[in-house]
Design a protein around this motif. Structure first.
Motif, PDB file in Angstrom:
ATOM      1  N   ALA A 139       0.831  -1.204   0.000  1.00 55.32           N
ATOM      2  CA  ALA A 139       0.000   0.000   0.000  1.00 55.32           C
ATOM      3  C   ALA A 139       0.866   1.254   0.000  1.00 55.32           C
ATOM      4  O   ALA A 139       0.543   2.247  -0.668  1.00 55.32           O
ATOM      5  N   TRP A 140       1.961   1.218   0.751  1.00 55.42           N
ATOM      6  CA  TRP A 140       2.861   2.374   0.785  1.00 55.42           C
ATOM      7  C   TRP A 140       3.635   2.527  -0.516  1.00 55.42           C
ATOM      8  O   TRP A 140       3.855   3.649  -1.002  1.00 55.42           O
ATOM      9  N   ALA A 141       4.034   1.414  -1.114  1.00 51.29           N
ATOM     10  CA  ALA A 141       4.896   1.450  -2.290  1.00 51.29           C
ATOM     11  C   ALA A 141       4.235   2.128  -3.478  1.00 51.29           C
ATOM     12  O   ALA A 141       4.921   2.713  -4.330  1.00 51.29           O
ATOM     13  N   VAL A 142       2.918   2.090  -3.560  1.00 52.63           N
ATOM     14  CA  VAL A 142       2.225   2.766  -4.648  1.00 52.63           C
ATOM     15  C   VAL A 142       2.530   4.266  -4.609  1.00 52.63           C
ATOM     16  O   VAL A 142       2.896   4.879  -5.622  1.00 52.63           O
ATOM     17  N   TRP A 153       4.996   5.693  -2.975  1.00 52.23           N
ATOM     18  CA  TRP A 153       6.449   5.897  -3.070  1.00 52.23           C
ATOM     19  C   TRP A 153       6.904   5.899  -4.528  1.00 52.23           C
ATOM     20  O   TRP A 153       7.660   6.779  -4.959  1.00 52.23           O
ATOM     21  N   LYS A 154       6.435   4.937  -5.292  1.00 55.11           N
ATOM     22  CA  LYS A 154       6.854   4.858  -6.689  1.00 55.11           C
ATOM     23  C   LYS A 154       6.345   6.055  -7.489  1.00 55.11           C
ATOM     24  O   LYS A 154       7.044   6.555  -8.386  1.00 55.11           O
ATOM     25  N   ALA A 155       5.164   6.532  -7.158  1.00 59.59           N
ATOM     26  CA  ALA A 155       4.661   7.740  -7.812  1.00 59.59           C
ATOM     27  C   ALA A 155       5.539   8.938  -7.472  1.00 59.59           C
ATOM     28  O   ALA A 155       5.796   9.802  -8.332  1.00 59.59           O
ATOM     29  N   ARG A 156       6.003   8.985  -6.231  1.00 53.49           N
ATOM     30  CA  ARG A 156       6.894  10.086  -5.814  1.00 53.49           C
ATOM     31  C   ARG A 156       8.244   9.981  -6.513  1.00 53.49           C
ATOM     32  O   ARG A 156       8.805  10.994  -6.968  1.00 53.49           O
ATOM     33  N   LEU A 157       8.795   8.777  -6.631  1.00 51.47           N
ATOM     34  CA  LEU A 157      10.086   8.596  -7.299  1.00 51.47           C
ATOM     35  C   LEU A 157      10.021   8.974  -8.768  1.00 51.47           C
ATOM     36  O   LEU A 157      11.038   9.392  -9.349  1.00 51.47           O
TER      37      LEU A 157
END
Length: 476
Positions: A390-393, A395-399
């Motif tokens: 749930a967090w990685a979604v 995070w990847k958008a931020r990266l």
């Protein structure tokens, strides 16, 4: 015998009430455990001389080198919130100072060198376990890029030290930018000794902060240093464990590795110190305690800023009120690269805190989780992987809004290895048996904390439930 080290002692030029001039107490049969040859060279000292029979005698306190002015420093301090008006070097002697190859003045201190007038009924000695711990952890902190005192040498004394049993004695040679503490200022403030406060303030400004504009500028400089330091501690999961005002160096270095520890499983309220029964120095309280300590420094400096006038109080208070903002900025500067960020956006702090909250809720390993972000295996660190997904979604958008090189940024910011508590305890147990091979191996691994290798692979593994260390102890 004469040993030439080109020692100076500018601290000895301060008034006599700053210290007690005295030599270390000799020991029975000194034997070298470890000499930090790279540090010796950095200090402009000859490793061969230090490792000689004469050099080991000096490192144990049996021989005072020519030109040295050995002394024990006096200071006060708040210990777990209670003020002690006189503390001091109860088991340490400052041999003197060297100016290193980079032009920096560095203290050379023997820790565990015998009783002083400040020993408070103690024997002034150290046993082998805390000496090995401080050597490993302080050198690991240096390799991690965090300001710290350093370990030049560890020497066995050939004498037993009585604690809960009999343990082999040892002496650590500690190197520091200086050993001046918040408590040093408190000592003279408690005595209304404005002359000594002025001398101390002038000395610290000249030695550490030559651009500071008087005592207020000194306070500003120390506040900035401590905000950065505590943020760096938190970036590697380090818990100092005993953040008394006498354990806060005004130079901005980490000092006094007693019940310190690094977290395995992340939780913000983690406490290891056996004497911190109420969590005063828990992981997530370290910034608050740093500010509390800095307030004691500000109070001590008030006589030099116009006394207890409203103007002086307001000026000092304004500096202290700047600490939370400084700390937040430093914390983001540390944790942003840990998740691959090169630039700052408004929601970054929340993104990082969400990851930490999910790590805490699931018991994820602090060091391994952050390192695994770089190679795409962080999900495996979560006992409940859905928490990561749930967090990685987000995070990847931020990266996706960041420049290339996120993986390299994360590898540079997240160590592979730290001095895990169970590994340090293994080293101590082996050392008590006379086996220093595990100590040498761990020291070698910790010298390169960001490099992945087959050699350090065993040291990346968190402890099993049976290996887990839940309490650490003061190094007395």
């Amino acid at each position: 015998m004469t040993l030439h080290l080109k020692l100076e002692n500018s601290y000895a030029t301060l008034p006599a009430r700053f210290y007690t001039a005295m030599a270390p107490t000799p020991v029975a049969a000194p034997a070298l455990v470890k000499l930090n040859e790279a540090l010796a060279l950095e200090l402009g000292l000859d490793p061969e001389t230090l490792g000689s029979a004469e050099g080991v005698q000096m490192l144990a306190g049996n021989l005072v080198p020519e030109g040295a002015t050995p002394l024990a420093q006096v200071y006060a301090g708040h210990q777990f919130g209670g003020f002690s008006p006189q503390l001091g070097d109860g088991r340490a002697i400052l041999l003197g100072e060297v100016v290193d190859r980079n032009g920096r003045r560095r203290d050379i201190q023997l820790k565990g060198s015998g009783p002083t007038p400040y020993s408070r009924m103690g024997d002034g000695r150290a046993w082998l376990g805390p000496v090995l711990r401080e050597y490993l952890v302080s050198e690991a902190m240096h390799a991690l890029g965090i300001p710290t005192t350093r370990a030049l040498a560890a020497v066995k004394t050939g004498e037993a030290v009585r604690r809960e049993g009999a343990f082999p004695g040892a002496v650590l040679t500690r190197v520091a930018a200086s050993h001046i503490r918040v408590g040093t200022f408190q000592y003279f403030a408690a005595r209304n000794d404005a002359e000594a406060l002025k001398a101390l303030s002038d000395y610290v400004i000249a030695r550490h902060y030559p651009d500071a504009d008087g005592p207020l500028g000194l306070l500003e400089a120390v506040v900035a240093k401590q905000a950065r330091l505590v943020a760096q501690w938190m970036g590697v999961g380090f818990i100092h464990g005993v953040m008394n005002t006498d354990n806060m160096a005004v130079s901005g270095e980490t000092i006094d590795y007693g019940p310190c520890a690094f977290m395995d499983r992340y939780h913000p309220q983690t406490v290891f110190s056996s004497i911190d029964q109420y969590g005063r120095y828990a992981f997530d309280r370290q910034a608050d305690i740093a500010l509390w300590n800095l307030a004691q420094l500000a109070s001590s400096l008030l006589p030099l800023m116009g006394g207890a006038t409203q103007e002086a109080i307001d000026r000092a208070t304004a500096v202290l009120h700047d600490f939370p903002t400084r700390f937040t900025a430093e914390w983001l500067a540390v944790f942003g690269p840990k998740i691959g960020l090169a630039n700052a956006e408004a929601g970054d702090a929340q993104l990082i805190h969400t990851l930490l909250d999910r790590m805490a809720a699931t018991g994820a390993d602090f060091t391994n989780t952050f390192r695994a972000l770089a190679d795409g295996t962080a999900r495996d660190q979560f006992p409940q992987p859905d928490a990561y997904d749930a967090w990685a979604v987000d995070w990847k958008a931020r990266l996706a809004r960041e420049p290339e090189g996120a993986g390299a940024r994360m590898r540079a910011a997240n160590p592979v290895v730290i001095p895990r508590n169970h590994r340090v305890e293994e080293v101590i147990r082996a050392g008590l048996r006379g086996d220093f091979a595990p100590f040498e191996q761990l020291a070698k691994v910790l010298a390169h904390p960001f490099e992945e290798s087959s050699e350090n692979a065993p040291y990346r593994t968190p402890p099993t439930p049976e290996e887990r260390v839940t309490a650490t102890f003061c190094g007395t």
